[in-house]
Design an enzyme around this catalytic site. Sequence first.
Site, PDB file in Angstrom:
ATOM      1  CE  LYS A 146      31.830  14.980  36.509  1.00  0.00           C
ATOM      2  NZ  LYS A 146      30.786  15.010  37.308  1.00  0.00           N
ATOM      3  CD1 TRP A 165      26.271   2.213  28.172  1.00  0.00           C
ATOM      4  CD2 TRP A 165      25.372   0.628  29.521  1.00  0.00           C
ATOM      5  NE1 TRP A 165      27.233   1.938  29.232  1.00  0.00           N
ATOM      6  CE2 TRP A 165      27.110   1.045  30.249  1.00  0.00           C
ATOM      7  CE3 TRP A 165      24.954  -0.376  30.151  1.00  0.00           C
ATOM      8  CZ2 TRP A 165      27.506   0.526  31.104  1.00  0.00           C
ATOM      9  CZ3 TRP A 165      25.537  -1.081  31.159  1.00  0.00           C
ATOM     10  CH2 TRP A 165      26.920  -0.692  31.806  1.00  0.00           C
ATOM     11  CD  GLU A 170      31.312  15.587  40.593  1.00  0.00           C
ATOM     12  OE1 GLU A 170      31.267  14.495  41.178  1.00  0.00           O
ATOM     13  OE2 GLU A 170      30.770  16.162  39.616  1.00  0.00           O
ATOM     14  CB  CYS A 219      18.932   0.878  26.698  1.00  0.00           C
ATOM     15  SG  CYS A 219      20.002  -0.426  26.806  1.00  0.00           S
ATOM     16  CG  ASN A 253      16.162   1.263  29.839  1.00  0.00           C
ATOM     17  OD1 ASN A 253      17.457   0.744  30.136  1.00  0.00           O
ATOM     18  ND2 ASN A 253      15.846   2.321  30.547  1.00  0.00           N
ATOM     19  N   GLY A 254      16.451  -2.088  30.340  1.00  0.00           N
ATOM     20  CA  GLY A 254      16.442  -2.701  31.697  1.00  0.00           C
ATOM     21  C   GLY A 254      17.349  -3.995  31.561  1.00  0.00           C
ATOM     22  CG  HIS A 311      48.583   8.317  56.771  1.00  0.00           C
ATOM     23  ND1 HIS A 311      49.146   8.078  57.947  1.00  0.00           N
ATOM     24  CD2 HIS A 311      48.212   9.696  56.867  1.00  0.00           C
ATOM     25  CE1 HIS A 311      49.023   8.960  58.835  1.00  0.00           C
ATOM     26  NE2 HIS A 311      48.462  10.125  58.061  1.00  0.00           N
ATOM     27  CD  GLU A 359      31.625  11.122  35.032  1.00  0.00           C
ATOM     28  OE1 GLU A 359      31.066  10.153  34.761  1.00  0.00           O
ATOM     29  OE2 GLU A 359      31.263  12.329  35.273  1.00  0.00           O
ATOM     30  NE  ARG A 415      17.365   6.542  29.091  1.00  0.00           N
ATOM     31  CZ  ARG A 415      17.059   6.613  30.235  1.00  0.00           C
ATOM     32  NH1 ARG A 415      16.934   7.781  30.756  1.00  0.00           N
ATOM     33  NH2 ARG A 415      16.838   5.721  31.106  1.00  0.00           N
ATOM     34  CE  LYS A 473      23.052  13.103  33.092  1.00  0.00           C
ATOM     35  NZ  LYS A 473      24.181  13.823  33.721  1.00  0.00           N
TER      36      LYS A 473
HETATM   37  O1  M6R Z   1      20.935  10.304  38.223  1.00  0.00           O
HETATM   38  P1  M6R Z   1      21.892  10.173  39.427  1.00  0.00           P
HETATM   39  O2  M6R Z   1      22.172  11.212  40.214  1.00  0.00           O
HETATM   40  O3  M6R Z   1      21.357   9.398  40.610  1.00  0.00           O
HETATM   41  O4  M6R Z   1      23.155   9.442  38.938  1.00  0.00           O
HETATM   42  C1  M6R Z   1      24.085   9.147  39.775  1.00  0.00           C
HETATM   43  C2  M6R Z   1      25.480   8.754  39.145  1.00  0.00           C
HETATM   44  O5  M6R Z   1      25.366   7.741  38.160  1.00  0.00           O
HETATM   45  C3  M6R Z   1      26.119  10.108  38.346  1.00  0.00           C
HETATM   46  O6  M6R Z   1      26.347  11.043  38.865  1.00  0.00           O
HETATM   47  C4  M6R Z   1      27.563   9.638  37.670  1.00  0.00           C
HETATM   48  O7  M6R Z   1      28.349   9.535  38.675  1.00  0.00           O
HETATM   49  C5  M6R Z   1      27.980  10.629  36.478  1.00  0.00           C
HETATM   50  N1  M6R Z   1      28.192  10.157  35.404  1.00  0.00           N
HETATM   51  C6  M6R Z   1      28.896  11.589  36.942  1.00  0.00           C
HETATM   52  O8  M6R Z   1      29.272  12.712  36.048  1.00  0.00           O
END
Ligand code: M6R
Length: 618
Positions: free
Chosen positions: A495, A74, A491, A2, A100-101, A514, A498, A27, A613
């Site tokens: 990517k 969100w 990573e 949010c 937000n929260g 394994h 997501e 957000r 985000k």
């Molecule tokens: O703001 P932060 O680096 O703490 O965020 C951590 C994760 O939420 C963030 O890296 C998330 O995994 C991203 N969507 C990855 O692309």
Amino acid sequence: MCGITGYIGYRQATPVLLEALKKLEYRGYDSAGIAVLHEDALLVRKMKGPLQVLEARLATETIAGSLGIGHTRWATHGEPSDINSHPHTDVSGRIAIVHNGIIENYAKIKAWLQARGGVFKSDTDTEVIAHLINYYYQQYQKDIPGTRDILLHAVQHALTRLAGSYALGVIACDFPDRLIAARKDSPLIVGLGEGEHFIASDVPALLAYTREVYFLEEREVAVLYRDHVDLFTEQGEKIIRAPSHVDWDLASAEKGGYAHFMLKEIHDQAKAFTDTLRPRLTLEAQGWDINFDEIKLDAGWAEAPRIVITACGTAWHAAMVGKYAFERFARIPVEVDIASEYRYRNPVFNPQDIFIVISQSGETADTLAAMRLAKKGGARILAITNAVGSTLSREADLVLYTWAGPEIAVASTKAFTTQLLCLYLLALKLGLLRGCLSDASPYLQALSEVADKVARILNQKELIQRFASRQFNKDKVFFIGRQFDYAVSLECALKLKEISYTHSEAFAAGELKHGPIALVDTNTLVVALATQRELFDKIVSNIREVTSRGAASLVITWEGESAFDAVADEVFTIPQIEDSLSPLLSIIPAQLFAYYCAVQRGNDPDKPRNLAKSVTVE
Ligand code: M6R
């Protein structure tokens, strides 16, 4: 999770709020809404769907008024719907709030208010806050009629009842001259203008109007008037504090001609890398050296028995690369843990340990909780973050900033590579301090050339685009690698999953036999990262194993390397660099691959489903 915003001033609030919400949409984007004070009424417009839906609705009417609040959601409590969208109002409709929260005890408060006649419209936790403020407001009106501060008192009283996290904006018909804001465990920034003031969950929403801000601290309350802002502690004591200045320019928070923020941010990496590296590199007579004046590493660093690193998501993957780097250059044991695991696992503390937390936003709830836990255990915290003024930066003992500029796309790219850079610099510095490394300058020279090499990879992006156009429909994509390449594979897989919603996983290549190889079939793509030269033979065998079971294969390796030509379906090469620094380059083609697969699948890479985000709630 949010985004909230608010405006009080001389302009029409509606366009100001909408523009701010566009900057905050990363957000949360399942619904959006605004409330504007028009004459003696609060006009609330809120709609399920992306911000454009609300924008289209608002284009059909004029809502005049120079005080308002806005929200992009969100969903946590209650499905995305018009009713569950923010702002929420009290029963009378004369108090409106955005939040937000998460209010953890909302069910209890709701029942308490219902027992006193409260009637609720939504399924959200947020609505109870509006009702609670109204409840105390009514009380104070009876007790102390005519007092100008009763809205503030009512808000402060309501806050004492809330368990959980909040960034709040509150407006009321009876108080057309003020906007109240408060925060606990969710970020909130007050923007200071001339005759106008703003609130927002993040800096980019304010940049069109001001760079002078207050980063609200935990449990602070701000009252914004047109001509000034008052800050209060939770106990109601006035706070006098100088505002902070933010350097980000507006252009860095815009797409700049790219189709998506993510593509722009992938391209930003060469510059972000240089901006993060240059202030920390000095050229001495004997070669390059690392300048860490900002964190002043003392003897404790040289003698520390262990490094503990904790983070979430992409930042956790950066930590995994960091582990290999610290062990390689500084010969120090490293423990890496996901922050949400660390905080609940009763970890063993040693106050002599170096404790590092990594977070792009500096607001991730689990990362903050892990840091606070370690602090309680006596650890000294070094934070690596991209957000100046964030909670992490304020609570950590030492801060190393990644100068990547605003990262708007949900999928993190330039934050990752600049986090890696900070970790490499730390590892090299520690290597020197501990006497494990006699000279870091060859590595620093290599780092100084990375930006150009990133640009060279980006110049070949069409090759990745074409590859993605052939492979985007695979059922499964597995990334494999060993050592540094394994850390980067994690990573790569995140990517891809997501933003393209492809089932993708990373495996340490040696683990394939394994178990994971049972998943490999003709609808699988295996991407092998192969940059650790002494392990090439092992990767060649791994590729043979998966291709003989019908998988398609791509190898990402060094320019001029032919070891994989005969075994892999495709090879993508990256400019040569020392093996241990390869993650800085090998991630770039994987970021591009994820981006192009998402686009091929018709997804918006900037707004992947179910994600936001900044994960400021658990
Ligand atoms: O703001 P932060 O680096 O703490 O965020 C951590 C994760 O939420 C963030 O890296 C998330 O995994 C991203 N969507 C990855 O692309």
